[in-house]
Scaffold this active site. Structure first.
Site, mmCIF file in Angstrom:
data_model
loop_
_atom_site.group_PDB
_atom_site.id
_atom_site.type_symbol
_atom_site.label_atom_id
_atom_site.label_comp_id
_atom_site.label_asym_id
_atom_site.label_seq_id
_atom_site.Cartn_x
_atom_site.Cartn_y
_atom_site.Cartn_z
ATOM 1 N N SER A 298 0.814 -1.206 0.000
ATOM 2 C CA SER A 298 0.000 0.000 0.000
ATOM 3 C C SER A 298 0.857 1.270 0.000
ATOM 4 C CB SER A 298 -0.954 -0.048 1.200
ATOM 5 O OG SER A 298 -1.962 0.916 1.094
ATOM 6 N N ASP A 309 10.636 5.594 -9.807
ATOM 7 C CA ASP A 309 10.315 6.263 -11.069
ATOM 8 C C ASP A 309 11.066 7.570 -11.248
ATOM 9 O OD1 ASP A 309 8.617 4.248 -11.770
ATOM 10 O OD2 ASP A 309 6.830 5.496 -11.969
ATOM 11 N N LYS A 323 -0.765 -3.867 -3.332
ATOM 12 C CA LYS A 323 -2.031 -3.214 -2.970
ATOM 13 C C LYS A 323 -1.985 -1.772 -3.458
ATOM 14 C CE LYS A 323 -5.040 -1.818 0.828
ATOM 15 N NZ LYS A 323 -4.964 -0.376 0.504
#
Length: 444
Positions: A298, A309, A323
């Site tokens: 999560s 990224d 999740k």
């Protein structure tokens, strides 16, 4: 993320109130068939309620039946949406706040054993002598083997001043040990930090609760004050972090970034929000290695994905839980609440985490690891939201094999992290440390 509203219950009440008149009008006027009527499902619910109240073997409590019906309705949506009674909602708020009544131990379940990861400093368990690695075999005389971990945690928690008895097996001790403990108000710290050799900051985030961001900033200040030499890099340990409050995770990620997107959220294919980083983060100028494993979930995945990224961190470990959904919390009259999945979140490059997870740049595999079915991930949960596209970055730079399985329990508390992780038994940490050292000269 928290959004509090009671409009859902008021709407349900209006539907229920309109049910009797609406059904009668429909029948008399012949305006619609039963299948067309929007009240048909409530009519069926009312029929079943009457049957249960009139014919069940024992008298049934109406409130209990209705609560069960609401629980079932929300639980059918996905594994993370839930209706919470007033008692359950109060416990949920305690968990996200990091304060609860209990004995103060962090536990992990493996092979049906409940193992103590570490007692919380100053807690009843720590004062009584409970140690890392102890195995809990009974609570108040009842064996715990095979029981769900969340159920056992609830049993150990309770009002301050109440008592609970733990029976423990300890390696090297022949007979079980018994600890008769009095519960106290426990505050769980979500951040642990240590200054390692070569001026490396080790920061472990256990979960994202109220105050996690501020805790991390205080830890950063302590690490910097520990030496005149500036910090050279950061190891951010997100292993076994189950997630938590999204706004805390966003604030933490912002401390490692100076610009760009942290994450975006979408609902029904429409972009709802895009969180942006700000200049001046506490760790924004330092090289970073982030450690993750299959239990990083999560909000922890959100942070790992943002740093990966943006090119701010090398991610080391195992593919994360997967999740990628956000639950909004709605407070209801009477103290109850609903945890409802309202959005999916995406990494800065638009990758969906849901049912896929974040794949590390350097993958750590265990030679003794069980078959994939032995590790539970989001994609294994019944009713999970489907994956979208591919969240996986390109092929990992390296795949390294560790000869033994690694858990939070085997890592031990932060005090056991050696100043030179390369000499310790935590393989993933050692790999991350060596990787960070290779990054430091180029960064300085």
């Amino acid at each position: 993320m928290r959004r509090f509203s009671s409009s859902w219950v008021r709407t349900l009440g209006l539907i229920a109130a309109a049910f009797a008149g609406g059904a009668a009008t429909s029948h008399l006027a012949g305006a619609s068939t039963q299948a067309q009527s929007p009240y048909a499902p409530l009519e069926q619910l009312a029929r079943v309620l009457v049957l249960v109240e009139n014919h069940y073997v024992e008298p049934a409590e109406r409130n209990k039946i209705i609560d069960g019906a609401i629980k079932g309705m929300v639980a059918e949506l996905d594994p993370h949406s839930a209706y919470m009674s007033s008692a359950e909602f109060a416990q949920f708020q305690e968990e996200t706040g990091g304060t609860f009544g209990g004995v103060g131990i962090e536990v992990d379940a493996r092979d049906e054993d409940i193992t103590v990861i570490a007692p919380i400093e100053g807690s009843p368990a720590a004062r009584a002598g409970v140690r890392s690695g102890d195995r809990i075999i009974a609570i108040d005389g009842r064996p715990v083997r095979g029981e769900r971990l969340d159920k056992l945690v609830k049993v150990m928690r309770g009002p301050p001043g109440s008592r609970v008895k733990l029976t423990i097996r300890r390696q090297g001790v022949g007979e079980p040990l018994t600890f008769d403990l009095t519960r106290e108000q426990i505050h769980v710290t979500s951040v642990a930090a240590k200054r390692l050799e070569r001026d490396v900051a080790y920061v472990r985030l256990k979960q994202f609760q109220d105050g996690t961001h501020e805790e991390m900033l205080r830890a950063a200040a302590r690490l910097r004050a520990a030496s005149k030499a500036p910090l050279a890099g950061v190891i951010l340990d997100l292993r076994n972090n189950p997630g938590g409050l999204v706004h805390e995770a966003e604030a933490v990620a912002d401390e490692f970034l100076s610009s760009g997107t942290i994450y975006s959220t979408r609902q029904r294919s429409q972009v709802v929000d895009e969180a942006k980083a700000h200049d001046g983060g506490a760790f924004a100028a330092l090289p970073v290695v982030a450690l993750v494993n299959e239990y990083s979930a999560s909000a922890a995945e959100l942070v790992a994905g943002a740093l990966q990224d943006s090119g701010r961190a090398t991610v080391v470990g195992a593919t994360t839980f997967g999740k990628g959904s956000v639950q909004t919390i709605y407070e209801l009259p009477g103290g109850a609440g609903v945890r409802l999945t309202t959005m999916r979140y995406y990494t800065p490059n638009g990758r969906s985490i849901q049912a896929q997870g974040i794949r590390p740049d350097i993958v750590i595999e265990s030679a003794q690891q069980q078959a994939p079915a032995g590790i539970l991930r989001e994609q294994d949960l019944e009713g999970h939201l489907p994956a979208e596209g591919s969240s996986l970055a390109g092929s990992p730079r390296a795949v390294l094999v560790e000869k033994r399985a690694e858990t939070a329990a085997t890592r031990g508390p932060e005090g056991d992290v050696p100043a030179d992780p390369g000499r310790g038994s935590d393989f993933t940490l050692a790999v991350g440390y060596q990787q960070l050292l290779r990054m430091i000269p180029a960064a300085r």
